[in-house]
Design a protein around this motif. Structure first.
Motif, PDB file in Angstrom:
ATOM      1  N   PRO A 167      -7.327 -21.877  14.719  1.00 26.95           N
ATOM      2  CA  PRO A 167      -6.345 -22.218  15.756  1.00 26.95           C
ATOM      3  C   PRO A 167      -7.156 -23.007  16.699  1.00 26.95           C
ATOM      4  CG  PRO A 167      -5.941 -20.010  15.122  1.00 26.95           C
ATOM      5  CD  PRO A 167      -7.261 -20.229  14.501  1.00 26.95           C
ATOM      6  N   LEU A 168      -6.469 -23.779  17.597  1.00 28.50           N
ATOM      7  CA  LEU A 168      -7.062 -24.596  18.597  1.00 28.50           C
ATOM      8  C   LEU A 168      -7.492 -23.789  19.872  1.00 28.50           C
ATOM      9  CD1 LEU A 168      -7.875 -27.337  19.551  1.00 28.50           C
ATOM     10  CD2 LEU A 168      -5.467 -27.531  20.316  1.00 28.50           C
ATOM     11  N   SER A 169      -6.976 -22.563  20.171  1.00 33.47           N
ATOM     12  CA  SER A 169      -7.355 -21.506  21.107  1.00 33.47           C
ATOM     13  C   SER A 169      -8.703 -20.835  20.667  1.00 33.47           C
ATOM     14  CB  SER A 169      -6.184 -20.635  21.341  1.00 33.47           C
ATOM     15  OG  SER A 169      -6.348 -19.889  20.107  1.00 33.47           O
ATOM     16  N   GLU A 170      -9.097 -20.823  19.591  1.00 34.96           N
ATOM     17  CA  GLU A 170     -10.295 -20.306  19.118  1.00 34.96           C
ATOM     18  C   GLU A 170     -11.286 -21.346  19.225  1.00 34.96           C
ATOM     19  OE1 GLU A 170     -10.314 -17.890  15.576  1.00 34.96           O
ATOM     20  OE2 GLU A 170      -8.431 -17.342  15.953  1.00 34.96           O
ATOM     21  N   THR A 171     -10.907 -22.791  18.859  1.00 35.85           N
ATOM     22  CA  THR A 171     -11.803 -23.608  18.791  1.00 35.85           C
ATOM     23  C   THR A 171     -12.088 -24.013  20.354  1.00 35.85           C
ATOM     24  OG1 THR A 171     -10.863 -24.557  16.805  1.00 35.85           O
ATOM     25  CG2 THR A 171     -12.175 -26.275  18.197  1.00 35.85           C
ATOM     26  N   ARG A 172     -11.166 -23.969  21.306  1.00 41.23           N
ATOM     27  CA  ARG A 172     -11.564 -24.199  22.764  1.00 41.23           C
ATOM     28  C   ARG A 172     -12.670 -22.975  23.206  1.00 41.23           C
ATOM     29  NH1 ARG A 172      -5.843 -25.209  23.532  1.00 41.23           N
ATOM     30  NH2 ARG A 172      -5.661 -23.066  24.148  1.00 41.23           N
ATOM     31  N   GLU A 173     -12.498 -21.903  22.633  1.00 44.76           N
ATOM     32  CA  GLU A 173     -13.354 -20.797  23.115  1.00 44.76           C
ATOM     33  C   GLU A 173     -14.707 -21.120  22.547  1.00 44.76           C
ATOM     34  OE1 GLU A 173     -14.935 -17.653  25.125  1.00 44.76           O
ATOM     35  OE2 GLU A 173     -12.922 -18.440  25.243  1.00 44.76           O
ATOM     36  N   LEU A 174     -14.787 -21.397  21.071  1.00 42.12           N
ATOM     37  CA  LEU A 174     -16.053 -21.804  20.546  1.00 42.12           C
ATOM     38  C   LEU A 174     -16.856 -22.917  21.179  1.00 42.12           C
ATOM     39  CD1 LEU A 174     -17.895 -20.917  18.178  1.00 42.12           C
ATOM     40  CD2 LEU A 174     -16.579 -22.438  16.723  1.00 42.12           C
ATOM     41  N   MET A 175     -15.999 -23.970  21.668  1.00 46.69           N
ATOM     42  CA  MET A 175     -16.458 -25.132  22.306  1.00 46.69           C
ATOM     43  C   MET A 175     -17.206 -24.678  23.640  1.00 46.69           C
ATOM     44  SD  MET A 175     -14.042 -28.563  21.775  1.00 46.69           S
ATOM     45  CE  MET A 175     -12.747 -27.697  22.081  1.00 46.69           C
ATOM     46  N   HIS A 176     -16.475 -23.694  24.496  1.00 49.20           N
ATOM     47  CA  HIS A 176     -16.992 -23.129  25.432  1.00 49.20           C
ATOM     48  C   HIS A 176     -18.514 -22.474  25.442  1.00 49.20           C
ATOM     49  CE1 HIS A 176     -13.947 -24.065  28.566  1.00 49.20           C
ATOM     50  NE2 HIS A 176     -12.992 -23.556  27.772  1.00 49.20           N
ATOM     51  N   GLU A 177     -18.361 -21.753  24.253  1.00 50.16           N
ATOM     52  CA  GLU A 177     -19.666 -20.875  24.185  1.00 50.16           C
ATOM     53  C   GLU A 177     -20.604 -21.847  23.539  1.00 50.16           C
ATOM     54  OE1 GLU A 177     -18.451 -18.226  20.918  1.00 50.16           O
ATOM     55  OE2 GLU A 177     -16.938 -16.989  22.129  1.00 50.16           O
ATOM     56  N   THR A 178     -20.310 -22.646  22.872  1.00 43.22           N
ATOM     57  CA  THR A 178     -21.428 -23.901  22.318  1.00 43.22           C
ATOM     58  C   THR A 178     -22.118 -24.580  23.517  1.00 43.22           C
ATOM     59  OG1 THR A 178     -20.289 -23.932  20.393  1.00 43.22           O
ATOM     60  CG2 THR A 178     -21.959 -25.885  20.936  1.00 43.22           C
TER      61      THR A 178
ATOM     62  N   GLU B 219      -2.130 -29.345  11.617  1.00 45.71           N
ATOM     63  CA  GLU B 219      -0.647 -29.624  11.181  1.00 45.71           C
ATOM     64  C   GLU B 219      -0.170 -29.279   9.894  1.00 45.71           C
ATOM     65  OE1 GLU B 219      -0.428 -33.817  12.114  1.00 45.71           O
ATOM     66  OE2 GLU B 219      -0.891 -33.692  14.234  1.00 45.71           O
ATOM     67  N   ASN B 220      -1.043 -29.175   8.791  1.00 36.95           N
ATOM     68  CA  ASN B 220      -0.936 -28.680   7.629  1.00 36.95           C
ATOM     69  C   ASN B 220      -1.441 -27.515   6.907  1.00 36.95           C
ATOM     70  OD1 ASN B 220       0.807 -31.264   6.477  1.00 36.95           O
ATOM     71  ND2 ASN B 220      -1.057 -32.160   7.779  1.00 36.95           N
ATOM     72  N   PRO B 221      -1.049 -26.366   7.673  1.00 29.33           N
ATOM     73  CA  PRO B 221      -2.015 -25.184   7.232  1.00 29.33           C
ATOM     74  C   PRO B 221      -1.841 -24.709   5.506  1.00 29.33           C
ATOM     75  CG  PRO B 221       0.169 -24.568   8.328  1.00 29.33           C
ATOM     76  CD  PRO B 221      -0.055 -26.020   8.369  1.00 29.33           C
ATOM     77  N   ALA B 222      -2.906 -24.265   5.043  1.00 27.78           N
ATOM     78  CA  ALA B 222      -2.926 -23.717   3.692  1.00 27.78           C
ATOM     79  C   ALA B 222      -3.140 -25.229   2.706  1.00 27.78           C
ATOM     80  CB  ALA B 222      -1.962 -22.781   3.312  1.00 27.78           C
ATOM     81  N   ALA B 223      -3.518 -26.088   3.229  1.00 24.03           N
ATOM     82  CA  ALA B 223      -3.660 -27.457   2.391  1.00 24.03           C
ATOM     83  C   ALA B 223      -4.731 -27.230   1.526  1.00 24.03           C
ATOM     84  CB  ALA B 223      -3.757 -28.574   3.460  1.00 24.03           C
ATOM     85  N   THR B 224      -4.507 -28.053   0.335  1.00 24.89           N
ATOM     86  CA  THR B 224      -5.779 -28.154  -0.814  1.00 24.89           C
ATOM     87  C   THR B 224      -6.245 -29.414  -0.265  1.00 24.89           C
ATOM     88  OG1 THR B 224      -3.993 -29.254  -2.067  1.00 24.89           O
ATOM     89  CG2 THR B 224      -4.259 -26.947  -2.201  1.00 24.89           C
ATOM     90  N   VAL B 225      -7.524 -29.683  -1.206  1.00 20.75           N
ATOM     91  CA  VAL B 225      -8.343 -30.751  -1.013  1.00 20.75           C
ATOM     92  C   VAL B 225      -7.378 -31.706  -1.371  1.00 20.75           C
ATOM     93  CG1 VAL B 225     -10.368 -31.872  -2.047  1.00 20.75           C
ATOM     94  CG2 VAL B 225     -10.315 -29.687  -1.366  1.00 20.75           C
ATOM     95  N   GLU B 226      -6.747 -31.700  -2.399  1.00 19.11           N
ATOM     96  CA  GLU B 226      -5.760 -32.893  -2.989  1.00 19.11           C
ATOM     97  C   GLU B 226      -4.818 -33.408  -2.028  1.00 19.11           C
ATOM     98  OE1 GLU B 226      -3.135 -33.964  -6.747  1.00 19.11           O
ATOM     99  OE2 GLU B 226      -4.452 -32.201  -6.649  1.00 19.11           O
TER     100      GLU B 226
END
Length: 115
Positions: free
Chosen positions: A84-95, A31-38
């Motif tokens: 992106p969530l689409s890539e995370t879903r794919e990574l979850m499937h692979e895992t 929800e907050n792309p390019a966010a810093t640690v702070e």
């Protein structure tokens, strides 16, 4: 078999073996792309050192990317983006596919050696 349907947060935590606060950090970065640690520390109301640990874990799991940005007055700051969530879903499937194949191999080994 399940008492209730698992949430996205439940599945991410289980598949990647990460803690709830790390899942929250990932979702906040979506929800907050390019966010810093702070910025993340303020958004999540957590200490910066805790955010750094969460980001380190998320980077190890390939869920977060880091980019160095030079500051106008000199120096630099790191900005973080969630995969992106689409890539995370794919990574979850692979895992899960890898884990399932491993478990099937282990099942086949049971009983082949007598105790």
């Amino acid at each position: 078999m399940l008492a209730e349907e698992p949430t996205l947060e439940d599945v991410i935590a289980c598949v990647f073996k990460i803690q709830e606060h790390e899942v929250r950090t990932y979702l906040t970065l979506l929800e907050n792309p390019a966010a810093t640690v702070e910025e993340l520390a303020d958004e999540l109301d957590r200490d910066r050192s805790n955010i750094n640990r969460s980001l380190s874990t998320l980077r190890d799991k390939a869920l977060v990317e880091r980019e160095r940005r030079l500051l106008d007055g000199g120096g630099h700051v790191y900005q973080y983006d969630a995969v992106p969530l689409s890539e995370t879903r794919e990574l979850m499937h692979e895992t899960l596919d890898e884990w399932t194949a491993y478990v099937h191999e282990r099942i086949d080994e049971f009983g082949s050696v007598e105790p």
